[in-house]
Scaffold this motif. Structure first.
Motif, PDB file in Angstrom:
ATOM      1  N   TRP A 150       1.005  -1.375   0.041  1.00 23.50           N
ATOM      2  CA  TRP A 150       0.073   0.051  -0.242  1.00 23.50           C
ATOM      3  C   TRP A 150       0.920   1.325  -0.012  1.00 23.50           C
ATOM      4  N   TRP A 151       2.098   1.068   0.632  1.00 21.66           N
ATOM      5  CA  TRP A 151       2.864   2.258   0.748  1.00 21.66           C
ATOM      6  C   TRP A 151       3.210   2.548  -0.799  1.00 21.66           C
ATOM      7  N   ASN A 152       3.844   1.522  -1.281  1.00 28.52           N
ATOM      8  CA  ASN A 152       4.470   1.843  -2.788  1.00 28.52           C
ATOM      9  C   ASN A 152       3.214   2.282  -3.709  1.00 28.52           C
ATOM     10  N   LEU A 286       2.117   8.925   5.874  1.00 29.38           N
ATOM     11  CA  LEU A 286       1.512   8.623   4.459  1.00 29.38           C
ATOM     12  C   LEU A 286       0.038   8.447   4.480  1.00 29.38           C
ATOM     13  N   SER A 287      -0.401   7.880   5.456  1.00 28.88           N
ATOM     14  CA  SER A 287      -2.136   7.628   5.647  1.00 28.88           C
ATOM     15  C   SER A 287      -2.968   8.958   5.895  1.00 28.88           C
ATOM     16  N   ARG A 288      -2.146   9.874   6.706  1.00 28.89           N
ATOM     17  CA  ARG A 288      -2.489  11.057   6.960  1.00 28.89           C
ATOM     18  C   ARG A 288      -2.548  11.836   5.717  1.00 28.89           C
ATOM     19  N   LEU A 289      -1.303  11.917   5.073  1.00 31.65           N
ATOM     20  CA  LEU A 289      -1.335  12.639   3.853  1.00 31.65           C
ATOM     21  C   LEU A 289      -2.437  12.404   3.116  1.00 31.65           C
ATOM     22  N   ASP A 305      -3.360  15.558  11.848  1.00 24.66           N
ATOM     23  CA  ASP A 305      -2.335  16.392  11.109  1.00 24.66           C
ATOM     24  C   ASP A 305      -1.335  15.348  10.785  1.00 24.66           C
ATOM     25  N   PRO A 306      -0.941  15.386   9.396  1.00 21.82           N
ATOM     26  CA  PRO A 306       0.216  14.560   8.867  1.00 21.82           C
ATOM     27  C   PRO A 306       1.481  14.943   9.443  1.00 21.82           C
ATOM     28  N   GLY A 307       1.641  16.457   9.793  1.00 17.97           N
ATOM     29  CA  GLY A 307       3.008  16.733  10.170  1.00 17.97           C
ATOM     30  C   GLY A 307       3.736  16.246  11.432  1.00 17.97           C
TER      31      GLY A 307
END
Length: 331
Positions: A150-152, A286-289, A305-307
């Motif tokens: 999933w990351w890829n 990644l999932s938050r982005l 917050d992705p940060g």
């Protein structure tokens, strides 16, 4: 937890009746989280007030959900405190609400501890290890659906939304994690069913004692070390302020000591823990982005917050880059 699907009171009442959970008296949407629709459901049964949680699954299909629900049933049957799915007269624990898959589970007592101390971390660490051991004889298989494949797939989707420095970090870390996953040491790590999302808000406490783990809907078969790393990245780091995302060594040590008191880590796990801590940070950055830049409509929704997880990742790098992320580029 958010509300994407509005559930009519009458439909929820009919479901509770089929499950022999009494007469519905209150249906209340739960705010927080971002994956599924969740409601607190209160009913009257034999003169007593009973509380459950109704979950309507928004992304997961009927083919994946038996793994999660039967895992919860397995853990509950073997004494691990988790919400037990309610069954109908035929023994079915996966139901349908508004044409979507749904489940009703016990509402755990107590409250989440969002500012844990060493005793809280130790309690969770010990129970996590116990959960891993109990899961060894669970007979269903399903991969971690938010793992490396999933990351890829997802990194190219979010890259256009990032500043150049962020994009470079994301690409570099993904390449590193692919390299780690190809190694023989990683492939030999102990594996089994993992929670994969055991954050502070997915654990309930009575005082300093854990009353239960919940929200198993990211669970899958993966390395136990990844599960441990996900926990360390949430329970044992700073939240907020100028040092947001930095590890808190005394909390991490308390968590690890308690975990190893139940299941000692192997030599390979000790060696690969720093890499898996980075993997855990990457997964949630990644999932938050993805959820921030490609959101779904919801009646109640608070995106995370992705940060924060970018800062966690930077703090986990061997030579930590500045912990304050660059400004996210406009979409």
């Amino acid at each position: 937890m958010a509300v994407y699907t509005e559930v009519p009171f009458a439909e929820a009442a009919a479901l509770l009746e089929r499950l022999n959970l009494g007469t519905l008296t209150e249906l209340r949407g739960i705010q927080g989280g971002i994956e599924n629709t969740n409601y607190f459901v209160t009913s009257e049964r034999e003169g007593q007030t009973v509380e459950h949680v109704l979950t309507v699954f928004e992304r997961l299909g009927f083919e994946h959900l038996p793994f999660y629900l039967h895992l919860m049933k397995h853990l509950a049957t073997h004494g691990v405190p988790v919400p037990e799915p309610a069954a109908d007269a035929r023994g079915e624990i996966l139901h349908t609400v508004q044409g979507k898959p749904a489940a009703v589970v016990d509402k755990l007592r107590g409250a989440s501890e969002l500012a844990p101390g060493a005793a809280h971390c130790a309690a969770v660490g010990a129970l996590l290890a116990r959960m891993h051991l109990v899961g060894r004889d669970f007979d269903r298989q399903q991969p971690n659906l938010r793992g490396l494949p999933w990351w890829n797939e997802t990194v190219p989707v979010v890259l256009p939304f990032l500043a150049p420095e962020q994009a470079a970090l994301l690409r570099a870390e993904l390449a590193y994690q692919n390299h780690i996953a190809e190694g023989s040491a990683y492939k030999a790590l102990p594996r089994g069913p993992i929670h994969a999302d055991l954050f502070r808000d997915n654990v309930m406490f009575d005082g300093e004692a854990v009353s239960g783990f919940f929200d198993f809907y990211f669970a899958g078969v993966d390395t136990w070390l990844f599960d441990l790393a996900v926990c360390l990245n949430d329970w044992c780091v700073r939240h907020g302020g100028e040092r947001d995302g930095e590890p808190v060594p005394e909390l991490q040590q308390a968590f690890l000591n308690a975990y190893e008191g139940v299941r000692p880590l192997t030599a390979a796990e000790r060696t690969l823990l720093p890499a898996l801590l980075r993997a855990g940070a990457l997964r949630f950055w990644l999932s938050r982005l993805w959820d921030l830049h490609l959101p779904r409509e919801a009646a109640l929704l608070k995106p995370h917050d992705p940060g924060h997880f970018e800062r966690v990742l930077r703090a986990r790098l061997p030579l930590a880059a500045p912990t304050r992320p660059a400004e996210t580029a406009a979409a």
